[in-house]
Design a protein around this motif. Structure first.
Motif, PDB file in Angstrom:
ATOM      1  N   TYR A 143     -39.662   1.545 -41.669  1.00  0.00           N
ATOM      2  CA  TYR A 143     -39.538   0.159 -40.946  1.00  0.00           C
ATOM      3  C   TYR A 143     -38.709   0.562 -39.704  1.00  0.00           C
ATOM      4  CZ  TYR A 143     -40.367  -1.850 -45.393  1.00  0.00           C
ATOM      5  OH  TYR A 143     -40.954  -2.111 -46.576  1.00  0.00           O
ATOM      6  N   TRP A 144     -39.111   0.060 -38.372  1.00  0.00           N
ATOM      7  CA  TRP A 144     -38.447   0.379 -37.249  1.00  0.00           C
ATOM      8  C   TRP A 144     -38.259  -0.800 -36.540  1.00  0.00           C
ATOM      9  CZ3 TRP A 144     -38.081   5.149 -35.113  1.00  0.00           C
ATOM     10  CH2 TRP A 144     -38.654   6.199 -35.667  1.00  0.00           C
ATOM     11  N   GLY A 145     -36.926  -0.776 -35.719  1.00  0.00           N
ATOM     12  CA  GLY A 145     -36.542  -1.725 -34.911  1.00  0.00           C
ATOM     13  C   GLY A 145     -37.243  -1.562 -33.617  1.00  0.00           C
ATOM     14  N   GLN A 146     -37.014  -2.610 -32.726  1.00  0.00           N
ATOM     15  CA  GLN A 146     -37.635  -3.148 -31.461  1.00  0.00           C
ATOM     16  C   GLN A 146     -37.159  -1.848 -30.265  1.00  0.00           C
ATOM     17  OE1 GLN A 146     -35.348  -4.884 -32.286  1.00  0.00           O
ATOM     18  NE2 GLN A 146     -34.232  -5.074 -30.260  1.00  0.00           N
ATOM     19  N   GLY A 147     -35.857  -1.594 -30.450  1.00  0.00           N
ATOM     20  CA  GLY A 147     -35.425  -0.454 -29.597  1.00  0.00           C
ATOM     21  C   GLY A 147     -34.349  -1.398 -28.682  1.00  0.00           C
ATOM     22  N   THR A 148     -33.168  -0.478 -28.183  1.00  0.00           N
ATOM     23  CA  THR A 148     -32.353  -0.979 -27.033  1.00  0.00           C
ATOM     24  C   THR A 148     -32.304   0.104 -25.908  1.00  0.00           C
ATOM     25  OG1 THR A 148     -30.341  -1.952 -26.789  1.00  0.00           O
ATOM     26  CG2 THR A 148     -30.608  -0.322 -28.399  1.00  0.00           C
ATOM     27  N   GLN A 149     -32.263  -0.267 -24.837  1.00  0.00           N
ATOM     28  CA  GLN A 149     -32.263   0.866 -23.715  1.00  0.00           C
ATOM     29  C   GLN A 149     -30.785   1.100 -23.319  1.00  0.00           C
ATOM     30  OE1 GLN A 149     -34.768   2.068 -21.618  1.00  0.00           O
ATOM     31  NE2 GLN A 149     -33.089   3.495 -20.857  1.00  0.00           N
ATOM     32  N   VAL A 150     -30.636   2.347 -23.374  1.00  0.00           N
ATOM     33  CA  VAL A 150     -29.162   3.075 -23.025  1.00  0.00           C
ATOM     34  C   VAL A 150     -29.495   3.869 -21.652  1.00  0.00           C
ATOM     35  CG1 VAL A 150     -27.438   4.571 -23.289  1.00  0.00           C
ATOM     36  CG2 VAL A 150     -28.402   3.109 -25.220  1.00  0.00           C
ATOM     37  N   THR A 151     -28.984   3.359 -20.827  1.00  0.00           N
ATOM     38  CA  THR A 151     -28.964   4.185 -19.256  1.00  0.00           C
ATOM     39  C   THR A 151     -27.530   4.662 -18.812  1.00  0.00           C
ATOM     40  OG1 THR A 151     -30.826   2.647 -18.659  1.00  0.00           O
ATOM     41  CG2 THR A 151     -29.849   3.875 -16.955  1.00  0.00           C
ATOM     42  N   VAL A 152     -27.578   5.877 -18.682  1.00  0.00           N
ATOM     43  CA  VAL A 152     -26.352   6.797 -18.325  1.00  0.00           C
ATOM     44  C   VAL A 152     -26.418   7.310 -16.967  1.00  0.00           C
ATOM     45  CG1 VAL A 152     -24.538   8.535 -19.059  1.00  0.00           C
ATOM     46  CG2 VAL A 152     -25.851   7.344 -20.642  1.00  0.00           C
ATOM     47  N   SER A 153     -25.595   6.614 -16.007  1.00  0.00           N
ATOM     48  CA  SER A 153     -25.535   7.017 -14.569  1.00  0.00           C
ATOM     49  C   SER A 153     -24.776   8.327 -14.417  1.00  0.00           C
ATOM     50  CB  SER A 153     -25.234   6.001 -13.712  1.00  0.00           C
ATOM     51  OG  SER A 153     -24.105   5.451 -14.028  1.00  0.00           O
ATOM     52  N   SER A 154     -25.156   9.179 -13.549  1.00  0.00           N
ATOM     53  CA  SER A 154     -24.174  10.282 -13.201  1.00  0.00           C
ATOM     54  C   SER A 154     -23.100   9.935 -12.196  1.00  0.00           C
ATOM     55  CB  SER A 154     -25.167  11.455 -12.737  1.00  0.00           C
ATOM     56  OG  SER A 154     -25.890  11.208 -11.665  1.00  0.00           O
TER      57      SER A 154
ATOM     58  N   MET B  40     -30.723   5.337 -43.212  1.00  0.00           N
ATOM     59  CA  MET B  40     -30.959   4.731 -41.951  1.00  0.00           C
ATOM     60  C   MET B  40     -30.920   5.903 -40.815  1.00  0.00           C
ATOM     61  SD  MET B  40     -31.558   1.490 -42.742  1.00  0.00           S
ATOM     62  CE  MET B  40     -31.522   0.788 -40.950  1.00  0.00           C
ATOM     63  N   GLY B  41     -31.817   5.681 -40.152  1.00  0.00           N
ATOM     64  CA  GLY B  41     -31.604   6.707 -38.852  1.00  0.00           C
ATOM     65  C   GLY B  41     -31.947   6.113 -37.601  1.00  0.00           C
ATOM     66  N   TRP B  42     -31.259   6.969 -36.730  1.00  0.00           N
ATOM     67  CA  TRP B  42     -31.422   6.571 -35.120  1.00  0.00           C
ATOM     68  C   TRP B  42     -32.205   7.676 -34.738  1.00  0.00           C
ATOM     69  CZ3 TRP B  42     -29.660   2.291 -32.932  1.00  0.00           C
ATOM     70  CH2 TRP B  42     -28.766   1.478 -33.443  1.00  0.00           C
ATOM     71  N   PHE B  43     -33.043   7.161 -33.736  1.00  0.00           N
ATOM     72  CA  PHE B  43     -33.983   7.975 -32.901  1.00  0.00           C
ATOM     73  C   PHE B  43     -33.955   7.468 -31.603  1.00  0.00           C
ATOM     74  CE2 PHE B  43     -36.530  10.259 -36.046  1.00  0.00           C
ATOM     75  CZ  PHE B  43     -35.995   9.923 -36.947  1.00  0.00           C
ATOM     76  N   ARG B  44     -34.361   8.171 -30.490  1.00  0.00           N
ATOM     77  CA  ARG B  44     -34.446   7.988 -29.092  1.00  0.00           C
ATOM     78  C   ARG B  44     -35.747   8.363 -28.403  1.00  0.00           C
ATOM     79  NH1 ARG B  44     -29.179  11.333 -26.629  1.00  0.00           N
ATOM     80  NH2 ARG B  44     -30.220  13.229 -26.629  1.00  0.00           N
ATOM     81  N   GLN B  45     -36.099   7.739 -27.440  1.00  0.00           N
ATOM     82  CA  GLN B  45     -37.206   8.247 -26.551  1.00  0.00           C
ATOM     83  C   GLN B  45     -37.011   7.841 -25.278  1.00  0.00           C
ATOM     84  OE1 GLN B  45     -40.870   6.711 -28.261  1.00  0.00           O
ATOM     85  NE2 GLN B  45     -42.063   8.415 -27.198  1.00  0.00           N
ATOM     86  N   ALA B  46     -37.041   8.776 -24.437  1.00  0.00           N
ATOM     87  CA  ALA B  46     -37.013   9.012 -22.866  1.00  0.00           C
ATOM     88  C   ALA B  46     -38.299   8.729 -22.560  1.00  0.00           C
ATOM     89  CB  ALA B  46     -36.167  10.129 -22.497  1.00  0.00           C
TER      90      ALA B  46
ATOM     91  N   ASP C 117     -28.793  11.356 -22.143  1.00  0.00           N
ATOM     92  CA  ASP C 117     -28.433  10.572 -23.114  1.00  0.00           C
ATOM     93  C   ASP C 117     -29.558   9.348 -22.944  1.00  0.00           C
ATOM     94  OD1 ASP C 117     -25.468  11.198 -23.969  1.00  0.00           O
ATOM     95  OD2 ASP C 117     -26.981  12.112 -25.231  1.00  0.00           O
ATOM     96  N   THR C 118     -29.782   9.173 -21.566  1.00  0.00           N
ATOM     97  CA  THR C 118     -30.626   7.858 -21.376  1.00  0.00           C
ATOM     98  C   THR C 118     -32.192   7.821 -22.027  1.00  0.00           C
ATOM     99  OG1 THR C 118     -29.634   7.838 -19.095  1.00  0.00           O
ATOM    100  CG2 THR C 118     -31.891   6.820 -19.366  1.00  0.00           C
ATOM    101  N   ALA C 119     -32.082   6.696 -22.760  1.00  0.00           N
ATOM    102  CA  ALA C 119     -33.341   6.525 -23.611  1.00  0.00           C
ATOM    103  C   ALA C 119     -33.530   5.249 -24.087  1.00  0.00           C
ATOM    104  CB  ALA C 119     -33.629   7.581 -24.466  1.00  0.00           C
ATOM    105  N   VAL C 120     -34.690   4.898 -24.837  1.00  0.00           N
ATOM    106  CA  VAL C 120     -34.476   3.769 -25.702  1.00  0.00           C
ATOM    107  C   VAL C 120     -34.055   4.304 -27.254  1.00  0.00           C
ATOM    108  CG1 VAL C 120     -35.938   1.911 -26.758  1.00  0.00           C
ATOM    109  CG2 VAL C 120     -36.416   2.594 -24.378  1.00  0.00           C
ATOM    110  N   TYR C 121     -33.370   3.484 -27.564  1.00  0.00           N
ATOM    111  CA  TYR C 121     -32.859   4.109 -29.150  1.00  0.00           C
ATOM    112  C   TYR C 121     -33.188   2.856 -30.104  1.00  0.00           C
ATOM    113  CZ  TYR C 121     -29.522   7.290 -27.019  1.00  0.00           C
ATOM    114  OH  TYR C 121     -28.974   8.392 -26.228  1.00  0.00           O
ATOM    115  N   TYR C 122     -33.770   3.538 -31.140  1.00  0.00           N
ATOM    116  CA  TYR C 122     -34.359   3.017 -32.120  1.00  0.00           C
ATOM    117  C   TYR C 122     -33.793   3.160 -33.404  1.00  0.00           C
ATOM    118  CZ  TYR C 122     -38.249   2.694 -29.067  1.00  0.00           C
ATOM    119  OH  TYR C 122     -39.276   2.408 -28.001  1.00  0.00           O
ATOM    120  N   CYS C 123     -33.247   2.346 -34.321  1.00  0.00           N
ATOM    121  CA  CYS C 123     -32.927   2.322 -35.726  1.00  0.00           C
ATOM    122  C   CYS C 123     -34.353   2.283 -36.569  1.00  0.00           C
ATOM    123  CB  CYS C 123     -31.947   1.412 -36.159  1.00  0.00           C
ATOM    124  SG  CYS C 123     -32.399  -0.110 -36.339  1.00  0.00           S
TER     125      CYS C 123
END
Length: 125
Positions: A114-125, A34-40, A89-95
């Motif tokens: 196989y891919w999930g639909q993604g979940t948004q992670v937003t990190v504010s400064s 199982m992998g985790w990816f992210r896309q900004a 680290d702000t991005a949509v994260y996919y497994c």
């Protein structure tokens, strides 16, 4: 039918922690890596890390030492624990799931079936 569903994303501040979950159905998880990816926005999908069916873990350079991947086969769930979060680290994260377990293949998105639909992670400064 194989389904991967991510959850746990949200808005946090820099330095905070967050744990993402990836619930799986329709596949025998004990035989998949199982992998985790992210896309900004405007960027390519980036390898975050992976955990093999043998529980070996691999991480991308930008998250190593801050993120931890674990799996609970009994719950059919993979986790991504993210500590010391940064705005970058702000991005949509996919497994994603793959049969591969070779380290050199794990960062490649084309190796995942196989891919999930993604979940948004937003990190504010």
């Amino acid at each position: 039918q194989v389904q991967l569903v991510e959850s746990g994303g949200g808005l946090v501040q820099a330095g905070d922690s967050l744990r993402l979950s990836c619930a799986r159905s329709g596949l025998t998880v004990s035989t998949y890596t199982m992998g985790w990816f992210r896309q900004a926005p405007g960027k390519e999908r980036e390898f975050v890390g992976a955990i093999t069916w043998g529980y070996s873990t691999y991480y991308g350079v930008s998250v190593k030492g801050r993120f931890t991947i674990s799996r609970d086969n009994a719950k059919n769930t993979v986790y991504l624990q993210m500590n010391s979060l940064k705005p970058e680290d702000t991005a949509v994260y996919y497994c994603a799931a793959t049969r591969s377990f070779a380290m050199r293949e794990l960062p490649g998105t084309s190796n995942y079936y196989y891919w999930g639909q993604g979940t948004q992670v937003t990190v504010s400064s």
